[in-house]
Every structure is written in structure tokens, then in C-alpha cells.
Design an enzyme around this catalytic site. Sequence first.
Site, short mmCIF file in Angstrom:
data_model
loop_
_atom_site.label_atom_id
_atom_site.label_comp_id
_atom_site.label_asym_id
_atom_site.label_seq_id
_atom_site.Cartn_x
_atom_site.Cartn_y
_atom_site.Cartn_z
N GLY A 35 -15.38 3.02 4.30
CA GLY A 35 -13.58 3.96 4.57
C GLY A 35 -13.07 3.80 2.98
O GLY A 35 -11.69 3.71 2.72
N GLN A 36 -14.54 3.68 2.47
CA GLN A 36 -13.44 2.92 0.77
C GLN A 36 -13.41 3.92 -0.34
O GLN A 36 -14.50 4.63 -0.66
CB GLN A 36 -14.40 1.72 -0.09
CG GLN A 36 -13.29 1.26 -1.23
CD GLN A 36 -14.95 0.26 -1.93
OE1 GLN A 36 -16.16 0.50 -1.71
NE2 GLN A 36 -14.15 -0.43 -3.18
N ASP A 79 0.57 -1.01 -0.02
CA ASP A 79 0.15 -0.33 -0.19
C ASP A 79 0.53 1.39 0.35
O ASP A 79 1.93 1.44 0.73
CB ASP A 79 -0.58 -0.27 1.23
CG ASP A 79 -1.89 1.04 0.89
OD1 ASP A 79 -3.03 0.71 1.14
OD2 ASP A 79 -1.61 1.90 1.27
N ASN A 83 -12.84 -2.82 3.04
CA ASN A 83 -13.31 -1.17 3.07
C ASN A 83 -14.57 -1.35 2.41
O ASN A 83 -14.07 -1.65 0.96
CB ASN A 83 -12.66 -0.11 3.30
CG ASN A 83 -11.97 0.07 4.54
OD1 ASN A 83 -11.90 -0.51 5.37
ND2 ASN A 83 -10.29 0.70 4.40
N HIS A 91 -10.32 -4.57 -3.27
CA HIS A 91 -8.93 -5.09 -2.52
C HIS A 91 -9.21 -5.59 -1.02
O HIS A 91 -9.70 -4.92 -0.08
CB HIS A 91 -8.27 -3.62 -2.97
CG HIS A 91 -8.21 -2.12 -2.56
ND1 HIS A 91 -9.98 -1.07 -2.85
CD2 HIS A 91 -8.24 -1.49 -1.41
CE1 HIS A 91 -10.29 -0.64 -2.06
NE2 HIS A 91 -9.50 -1.03 -0.69
N LEU A 92 -8.54 -6.43 -1.05
CA LEU A 92 -7.86 -6.75 0.00
C LEU A 92 -7.22 -6.43 1.40
O LEU A 92 -5.80 -6.18 0.65
CB LEU A 92 -8.03 -8.10 0.62
CG LEU A 92 -9.03 -8.94 0.73
CD1 LEU A 92 -9.68 -9.31 -1.08
CD2 LEU A 92 -9.15 -10.54 1.25
N HIS A 93 -7.14 -5.25 2.46
CA HIS A 93 -6.05 -4.93 2.85
C HIS A 93 -5.17 -6.08 4.35
O HIS A 93 -6.16 -6.95 4.48
CB HIS A 93 -6.08 -4.04 3.81
CG HIS A 93 -6.74 -2.23 3.37
ND1 HIS A 93 -5.93 -0.74 3.60
CD2 HIS A 93 -8.15 -2.02 2.46
CE1 HIS A 93 -6.71 -0.29 2.61
NE2 HIS A 93 -8.13 -0.63 2.13
#
Length: 109
Positions: free
Chosen positions: A88-89, A30, A82, A95-97
Site C-alpha cells: 500500500g505504499q 498526515d 507500507n 515514511h513511518l506512520h
Amino acid sequence: MSECIFCKIAAHQIPVKAVYEDEHSIAFADVNPQSPTHLLLIPKQHIANVNAGSAEMLGHLLKKAANLAERELPDGFRLVINTGGDGGQTVHHLHLHILGGRPMTWPPG
Ligand code: DGP
């Protein structure tokens, strides 16, 4: 989705150092890390959010994230998706954090 930043990353139009890649997905650091290790795993196909993904695709992606996290973060990790405004997207490509490298607190912010 010509204006989607994650589509451009998936297509290698924007270079990233991939920590994992296969035909259907790619993982990379990220740009704004929230923990010592903060990776993003995305499908290469443009899928706007978790509600838009099929059960099969989401299952594969989750398993890949868990395998990658287990490899990179043996002391534990947190997976976050998110979704929407309150979630909070900010990038509207699923996407996976994958977060770790420090103890995570609860509740999240
Ligand atoms: P979210 O808030 O869940 O939509 O997270 C989007 C994340 O994507 C955010 O943590 C920053 C990251 N990000 C946005 N643009 C880029 C980029 O061009 N490169 C990388 N590596 N990460 C990005």
C-alpha cells in the site's frame, strides 16, 4: 528528487506544521488521517523504501518514532511502514506512520 513530495516537505518548499524536526528527519500530520492522531516521520534524505535504508538510519528513525509516539500517544500507538504495491505504499520516500488516539484493530485492512 525534484518531483518527490516528501523531499519538498523536508526542504520546506511545501509548508507543513512540524511536530518534530531535526537535522535528519521531520514529522508532520498526515493529510489523510486514518486515526485521531496520524503523524508521518520521514528522513530528509530521499530513501525510496525500508529496503533501501541503512541499519543505522532505520534504527535512529524507529527510535525517534517511538519517542515521538510515546510523547503524543501515552495510551498506545501503532507504527506502520507500507512498502511496495501490496504493502500500500503510495509515496516512494520512506515514511513511518504513527497512528493512535483510538483502539487499533487487527488484522489491518
Ligand atoms: P503510504 O500509502 O504509506 O505511501 O502513505 C502516504 C501517506 O502520505 C498518505 O497517508 C497520505 C500522505 N500524504 C501524501 N501527500 C501528502 C502531503 O502533501 N502532505 C501530507 N501532510 N501528507 C501527505
